[in-house]
Design a protein around this motif. Structure first.
Motif, mmCIF file in Angstrom:
data_model
loop_
_atom_site.group_PDB
_atom_site.id
_atom_site.type_symbol
_atom_site.label_atom_id
_atom_site.label_comp_id
_atom_site.label_asym_id
_atom_site.label_seq_id
_atom_site.Cartn_x
_atom_site.Cartn_y
_atom_site.Cartn_z
ATOM 1 N N ALA A 177 140.394 -7.638 84.532
ATOM 2 C CA ALA A 177 140.032 -6.391 83.849
ATOM 3 C C ALA A 177 138.683 -5.868 84.326
ATOM 4 N N VAL A 178 137.729 -6.786 84.540
ATOM 5 C CA VAL A 178 136.412 -6.385 85.042
ATOM 6 C C VAL A 178 136.543 -5.777 86.434
ATOM 7 N N CYS A 179 137.336 -6.427 87.294
ATOM 8 C CA CYS A 179 137.546 -5.923 88.653
ATOM 9 C C CYS A 179 138.193 -4.547 88.629
ATOM 10 N N LEU A 180 139.175 -4.361 87.755
ATOM 11 C CA LEU A 180 139.859 -3.067 87.674
ATOM 12 C C LEU A 180 138.890 -1.978 87.201
ATOM 13 N N SER A 181 138.019 -2.346 86.261
ATOM 14 C CA SER A 181 137.001 -1.407 85.804
ATOM 15 C C SER A 181 136.042 -1.055 86.935
ATOM 16 N N ASN A 182 135.693 -2.056 87.758
ATOM 17 C CA ASN A 182 134.840 -1.800 88.924
ATOM 18 C C ASN A 182 135.488 -0.798 89.870
ATOM 19 N N MET A 183 136.788 -0.975 90.084
ATOM 20 C CA MET A 183 137.522 -0.049 90.953
ATOM 21 C C MET A 183 137.444 1.376 90.410
ATOM 22 N N LYS A 184 137.589 1.504 89.106
ATOM 23 C CA LYS A 184 137.526 2.832 88.480
ATOM 24 C C LYS A 184 136.150 3.458 88.683
ATOM 25 N N GLN A 185 135.099 2.651 88.552
ATOM 26 C CA GLN A 185 133.746 3.169 88.763
ATOM 27 C C GLN A 185 133.526 3.561 90.224
ATOM 28 N N ILE A 186 134.096 2.793 91.137
ATOM 29 C CA ILE A 186 134.013 3.155 92.552
ATOM 30 C C ILE A 186 134.693 4.506 92.774
ATOM 31 N N GLY A 187 135.809 4.723 92.067
ATOM 32 C CA GLY A 187 136.504 5.997 92.177
ATOM 33 C C GLY A 187 135.658 7.158 91.692
ATOM 34 N N SER A 188 134.940 6.974 90.595
ATOM 35 C CA SER A 188 134.054 8.027 90.095
ATOM 36 C C SER A 188 132.949 8.321 91.097
ATOM 37 N N ALA A 189 132.413 7.262 91.708
ATOM 38 C CA ALA A 189 131.383 7.449 92.728
ATOM 39 C C ALA A 189 131.944 8.166 93.949
ATOM 40 N N GLU A 190 133.182 7.844 94.299
ATOM 41 C CA GLU A 190 133.835 8.506 95.436
ATOM 42 C C GLU A 190 133.965 10.001 95.198
ATOM 43 N N PHE A 191 134.315 10.396 93.985
ATOM 44 C CA PHE A 191 134.430 11.821 93.667
ATOM 45 C C PHE A 191 133.084 12.526 93.788
ATOM 46 N N MET A 192 132.020 11.867 93.352
ATOM 47 C CA MET A 192 130.685 12.463 93.488
ATOM 48 C C MET A 192 130.305 12.588 94.959
#
Length: 213
Positions: A37-52
């Motif tokens: 779950a932590v890893c999946l959350s990390n992936m989601k945060q990477i996605g937000s950074a990618e959009f920025m």
């Protein structure tokens, strides 16, 4: 005060041992699920950074490398400012925050290993002279940007070879309950089984890693 016999004490100890043996696997699974779950959350945060990053770079996807870090960890340095990661070396960046999978067994002191999370080189690479516009990805909901890499100890990056059986780069890891956490080009994070990824889709083994289907 009642005294317990040796047999009674042995019975109690045996019961505690049995209960412990039953509970330990459950606790182990819960710990693994928590890390997943932590890893999946990390992936989601990477996605937000990618959009920025895309907003600051004319709606182009991130590339895996850059002029300074020309190997597989360049993408992490490009995203680091968007996730408050102020590391100055490959080891510092990849072994902290969202770039490090908590379940990875790789050696984070090796700059080739990227904290266990790799970037899809088909989405952009200076070395390959590739830069993909956001609107050029045909099926963003099924196109992988980042994912768990293999645990073989080599470079962790994703391309149309790493997820094929017998690839010199290794097969996908299965560190999360027989599967891989991924970040897709539309920004959502998803778990895939190793079997599903290696099978591909629509007759194309590379389906999930190519921006054009």
């Amino acid at each position: 005060m009642k005294k317990f016999s040796l047999i009674e004490l042995l019975v109690v100890v045996a019961i505690i041992g049995i209960l412990g043996s039953l509970l330990l696997p459950t606790l182990g699974k819960a710990r693994k699920k928590s890390k997943q779950a932590v890893c999946l959350s990390n992936m989601k945060q990477i996605g937000s950074a990618e959009f920025m990053y895309q907003d600051d770079n004319d709606q182009y996807h991130l590339v895996r490398d850059n002029e300074v870090y020309t190997q597989y960890n360049g993408w992490q340095f490009l995203l680091a400012p968007y996730v408050n990661n102020d590391g100055t070396t490959a080891q510092e960046v990849q072994s902290s925050g969202v770039f490090a999978c908590p379940s990875s067994q790789l050696n984070f002191n090796n700059e080739w290993q990227n904290g266990g999370i790799g970037y899809n080189t088909n989405m952009g690479s200076i070395q390959k002279s590739i830069q993909i516009a956001v609107n050029a990805v045909e099926v963003p909901v099924e196109t992988i940007l980042t994912a768990d890499g293999d645990e073989a100890g080599g470079a962790v990056h994703l391309d149309n070879q790493i997820f094929q059986p017998g690839s010199p780069h290794g097969e996908p890891g299965a560190r999360h309950n027989g599967g891989v956490n991924t970040l897709l080009a539309d920004g959502h994070a998803q778990w895939y089984s190793k079997v599903q990824l290696m099978a591909g889709k629509n007759g194309n083994q590379d389906y999930y890693y190519m921006p054009t289907k």
